[in-house]
Design a protein around this motif. Sequence first.
Motif, PDB file in Angstrom:
ATOM      1  N   MET A  10      -5.059  -4.475   8.180  1.00 42.91           N
ATOM      2  CA  MET A  10      -5.241  -5.557   6.928  1.00 42.91           C
ATOM      3  C   MET A  10      -6.121  -6.710   7.624  1.00 42.91           C
ATOM      4  O   MET A  10      -5.606  -7.167   8.382  1.00 42.91           O
ATOM      5  CB  MET A  10      -3.786  -5.773   6.426  1.00 42.91           C
ATOM      6  N   ASN A  11      -6.777  -7.258   6.462  1.00 42.82           N
ATOM      7  CA  ASN A  11      -7.501  -8.533   6.862  1.00 42.82           C
ATOM      8  C   ASN A  11      -7.435  -9.072   5.365  1.00 42.82           C
ATOM      9  O   ASN A  11      -8.066  -9.000   4.608  1.00 42.82           O
ATOM     10  CB  ASN A  11      -9.101  -7.930   7.084  1.00 42.82           C
ATOM     11  N   GLN A  12      -6.387 -10.070   5.491  1.00 42.73           N
ATOM     12  CA  GLN A  12      -5.961 -10.804   4.235  1.00 42.73           C
ATOM     13  C   GLN A  12      -5.598  -9.541   3.346  1.00 42.73           C
ATOM     14  O   GLN A  12      -4.989  -8.840   3.623  1.00 42.73           O
ATOM     15  CB  GLN A  12      -6.898 -11.761   3.838  1.00 42.73           C
ATOM     16  N   ASP A  13      -6.396  -9.818   2.005  1.00 41.83           N
ATOM     17  CA  ASP A  13      -5.825  -8.735   1.180  1.00 41.83           C
ATOM     18  C   ASP A  13      -6.991  -7.293   1.205  1.00 41.83           C
ATOM     19  O   ASP A  13      -6.835  -6.702   0.058  1.00 41.83           O
ATOM     20  CB  ASP A  13      -5.952  -9.245  -0.424  1.00 41.83           C
ATOM     21  N   ILE A  14      -7.740  -7.436   2.321  1.00 41.75           N
ATOM     22  CA  ILE A  14      -8.383  -6.240   2.250  1.00 41.75           C
ATOM     23  C   ILE A  14      -7.875  -5.399   3.222  1.00 41.75           C
ATOM     24  O   ILE A  14      -7.659  -5.697   4.478  1.00 41.75           O
ATOM     25  CB  ILE A  14     -10.032  -6.826   2.648  1.00 41.75           C
ATOM     26  N   ALA A  15      -7.970  -3.931   2.887  1.00 37.55           N
ATOM     27  CA  ALA A  15      -7.416  -2.759   3.905  1.00 37.55           C
ATOM     28  C   ALA A  15      -8.877  -2.186   4.639  1.00 37.55           C
ATOM     29  O   ALA A  15      -9.808  -2.049   3.861  1.00 37.55           O
ATOM     30  CB  ALA A  15      -6.610  -1.667   3.115  1.00 37.55           C
ATOM     31  N   VAL A  16      -8.766  -2.457   5.916  1.00 41.58           N
ATOM     32  CA  VAL A  16      -9.867  -1.705   6.645  1.00 41.58           C
ATOM     33  C   VAL A  16      -9.562  -0.697   7.144  1.00 41.58           C
ATOM     34  O   VAL A  16      -8.734  -0.396   7.913  1.00 41.58           O
ATOM     35  CB  VAL A  16     -10.516  -2.892   7.595  1.00 41.58           C
ATOM     36  N   LEU A  17     -10.363   0.590   6.818  1.00 39.50           N
ATOM     37  CA  LEU A  17      -9.917   1.908   7.461  1.00 39.50           C
ATOM     38  C   LEU A  17     -11.023   2.156   8.560  1.00 39.50           C
ATOM     39  O   LEU A  17     -12.362   1.979   8.452  1.00 39.50           O
ATOM     40  CB  LEU A  17     -10.127   2.817   6.397  1.00 39.50           C
ATOM     41  N   TYR A  18     -10.560   2.489   9.636  1.00 36.28           N
ATOM     42  CA  TYR A  18     -11.535   2.669  10.651  1.00 36.28           C
ATOM     43  C   TYR A  18     -11.551   4.252  10.919  1.00 36.28           C
ATOM     44  O   TYR A  18     -10.580   4.712  11.266  1.00 36.28           O
ATOM     45  CB  TYR A  18     -11.066   1.993  12.013  1.00 36.28           C
ATOM     46  N   LEU A  19     -12.858   4.718  10.824  1.00 37.13           N
ATOM     47  CA  LEU A  19     -12.864   6.355  10.847  1.00 37.13           C
ATOM     48  C   LEU A  19     -13.414   6.731  12.269  1.00 37.13           C
ATOM     49  O   LEU A  19     -14.279   5.868  12.823  1.00 37.13           O
ATOM     50  CB  LEU A  19     -13.801   6.795   9.701  1.00 37.13           C
ATOM     51  N   LYS A  20     -13.017   7.691  12.845  1.00 34.55           N
ATOM     52  CA  LYS A  20     -13.306   8.174  14.097  1.00 34.55           C
ATOM     53  C   LYS A  20     -13.548   9.662  14.312  1.00 34.55           C
ATOM     54  O   LYS A  20     -12.649  10.279  13.792  1.00 34.55           O
ATOM     55  CB  LYS A  20     -12.329   7.633  15.347  1.00 34.55           C
ATOM     56  N   GLY A  21     -14.492  10.264  14.639  1.00 31.97           N
ATOM     57  CA  GLY A  21     -14.807  11.521  15.034  1.00 31.97           C
ATOM     58  C   GLY A  21     -15.470  12.477  14.086  1.00 31.97           C
ATOM     59  O   GLY A  21     -16.842  11.839  13.574  1.00 31.97           O
ATOM     60  N   PHE A  22     -15.061  13.402  13.427  1.00 32.92           N
ATOM     61  CA  PHE A  22     -15.789  14.435  12.732  1.00 32.92           C
ATOM     62  C   PHE A  22     -15.030  14.659  11.427  1.00 32.92           C
ATOM     63  O   PHE A  22     -13.986  15.038  11.279  1.00 32.92           O
ATOM     64  CB  PHE A  22     -15.717  15.588  13.460  1.00 32.92           C
ATOM     65  N   LEU A  23     -15.608  14.058  10.309  1.00 32.48           N
ATOM     66  CA  LEU A  23     -14.979  14.066   8.935  1.00 32.48           C
ATOM     67  C   LEU A  23     -15.600  15.425   8.233  1.00 32.48           C
ATOM     68  O   LEU A  23     -16.870  15.354   7.706  1.00 32.48           O
ATOM     69  CB  LEU A  23     -15.317  12.946   8.117  1.00 32.48           C
ATOM     70  N   ASP A  24     -14.791  16.468   8.050  1.00 31.61           N
ATOM     71  CA  ASP A  24     -15.338  17.720   7.609  1.00 31.61           C
ATOM     72  C   ASP A  24     -14.162  18.412   6.463  1.00 31.61           C
ATOM     73  O   ASP A  24     -13.393  17.618   6.273  1.00 31.61           O
ATOM     74  CB  ASP A  24     -15.789  18.732   8.447  1.00 31.61           C
ATOM     75  N   ALA A  25     -14.203  19.537   6.214  1.00 35.38           N
ATOM     76  CA  ALA A  25     -13.107  20.207   5.292  1.00 35.38           C
ATOM     77  C   ALA A  25     -11.833  20.174   5.923  1.00 35.38           C
ATOM     78  O   ALA A  25     -11.010  20.288   5.358  1.00 35.38           O
ATOM     79  CB  ALA A  25     -13.725  21.572   4.932  1.00 35.38           C
ATOM     80  N   HIS A  26     -11.858  20.119   7.196  1.00 38.79           N
ATOM     81  CA  HIS A  26     -10.520  20.457   7.793  1.00 38.79           C
ATOM     82  C   HIS A  26      -9.966  19.121   8.052  1.00 38.79           C
ATOM     83  O   HIS A  26      -8.845  18.844   7.788  1.00 38.79           O
ATOM     84  CB  HIS A  26     -10.882  20.723   9.302  1.00 38.79           C
ATOM     85  N   THR A  27     -10.503  17.923   8.368  1.00 43.79           N
ATOM     86  CA  THR A  27     -10.302  16.914   8.388  1.00 43.79           C
ATOM     87  C   THR A  27     -10.210  15.773   7.248  1.00 43.79           C
ATOM     88  O   THR A  27      -9.355  14.716   7.202  1.00 43.79           O
ATOM     89  CB  THR A  27     -10.930  16.084   9.627  1.00 43.79           C
ATOM     90  N   ALA A  28     -10.869  16.125   6.080  1.00 44.85           N
ATOM     91  CA  ALA A  28     -10.910  15.461   4.992  1.00 44.85           C
ATOM     92  C   ALA A  28      -9.637  15.280   4.402  1.00 44.85           C
ATOM     93  O   ALA A  28      -9.350  13.767   4.015  1.00 44.85           O
ATOM     94  CB  ALA A  28     -11.793  16.040   4.052  1.00 44.85           C
ATOM     95  N   PRO A  29      -8.434  15.725   4.323  1.00 47.92           N
ATOM     96  CA  PRO A  29      -7.252  15.448   3.951  1.00 47.92           C
ATOM     97  C   PRO A  29      -6.569  14.418   4.596  1.00 47.92           C
ATOM     98  O   PRO A  29      -5.759  13.662   3.948  1.00 47.92           O
ATOM     99  CB  PRO A  29      -6.306  16.974   4.111  1.00 47.92           C
TER     100      PRO A  29
END
Lengths: 115, 157
Positions: A10-29
């Motif tokens: 969290m950065n004040q009222d902003i949620a920061v999502l850090y993505l790492k690796g491979f985003l595909d049909a397996h990891t999208a969930p």
Amino acid sequence: MTGFEVTQKMNQDIAVLYLKGFLDAHTAPDLEKAFKDLIEEHKYNILVNFFDLDYISSAGLGVFMGFIEKIRENNGDIRMSNMTPKVFKIFDLLGFPKLYRIFKNEQEALTSFTE
Amino acid sequence: MKSDEKQYELKIPSQTDNLELIRDFVSKVSAKVGFHDDDVDKIQIAVDEACTNVIKHAYDKEGEDHIGIIIKIDYQKLAIIVTDRGKGFDPKTLELPRMEAYLAELRVGGLGIYLMKTLMDEVNYDIQPGVRNEVRMVKYLLKDKNEKINFTSDTSQ
């Protein structure tokens, strides 16, 4: 297998999502779950930092499409930063820069929420 | 097989946790035969999309059957054939989304076909439900389809 990881800060009222690796049909969930959790907690200002994301397919892009409407209805937004040229190319090819604000770095993106 | 053609094959259970393995296979073969990183990335995404469609739509359950990935290389092109023996579909009903309208409606899904068609030079289907469904995608090593690579010539000419 290198897989995929999503972490949140969290950065004040902003949620920061850090993505790492491979985003595909397996990891999208995994990313879907992260968005669902934020919405349940009524956190609608969301910044996604792509710095460590090596790969995205349409299943990953679909996750952003799936939540943007609900988030904007609640006066929030999904903004993005730190994309590698490879990942940006896919976003660009599909015309996503028209729909999402994409920033060079996290600071610029965070500042944009206060404008 | 013609003498100047090479073929690589992978047969793998139809499960999303195999997508990474499929991408590695396709990238390594594409790079080995001389595609630049940019094109390797495009080929990798197109194949991921085709295989994701098989996993999600061809079979009822994940891991129920297999996906076949055949890569055929000759001097001028790489052809990737993704096969399954699932329920198939009618290619005529596949609509290429008009991206502007698509984004305006905030629709989910259906982007895969658009990516396949945009990233590859040719995409064709041969559908025989329950027997053999085939998506065939081609990428040319050179922009000019009629020009053949001459591996012995001086490339600076």
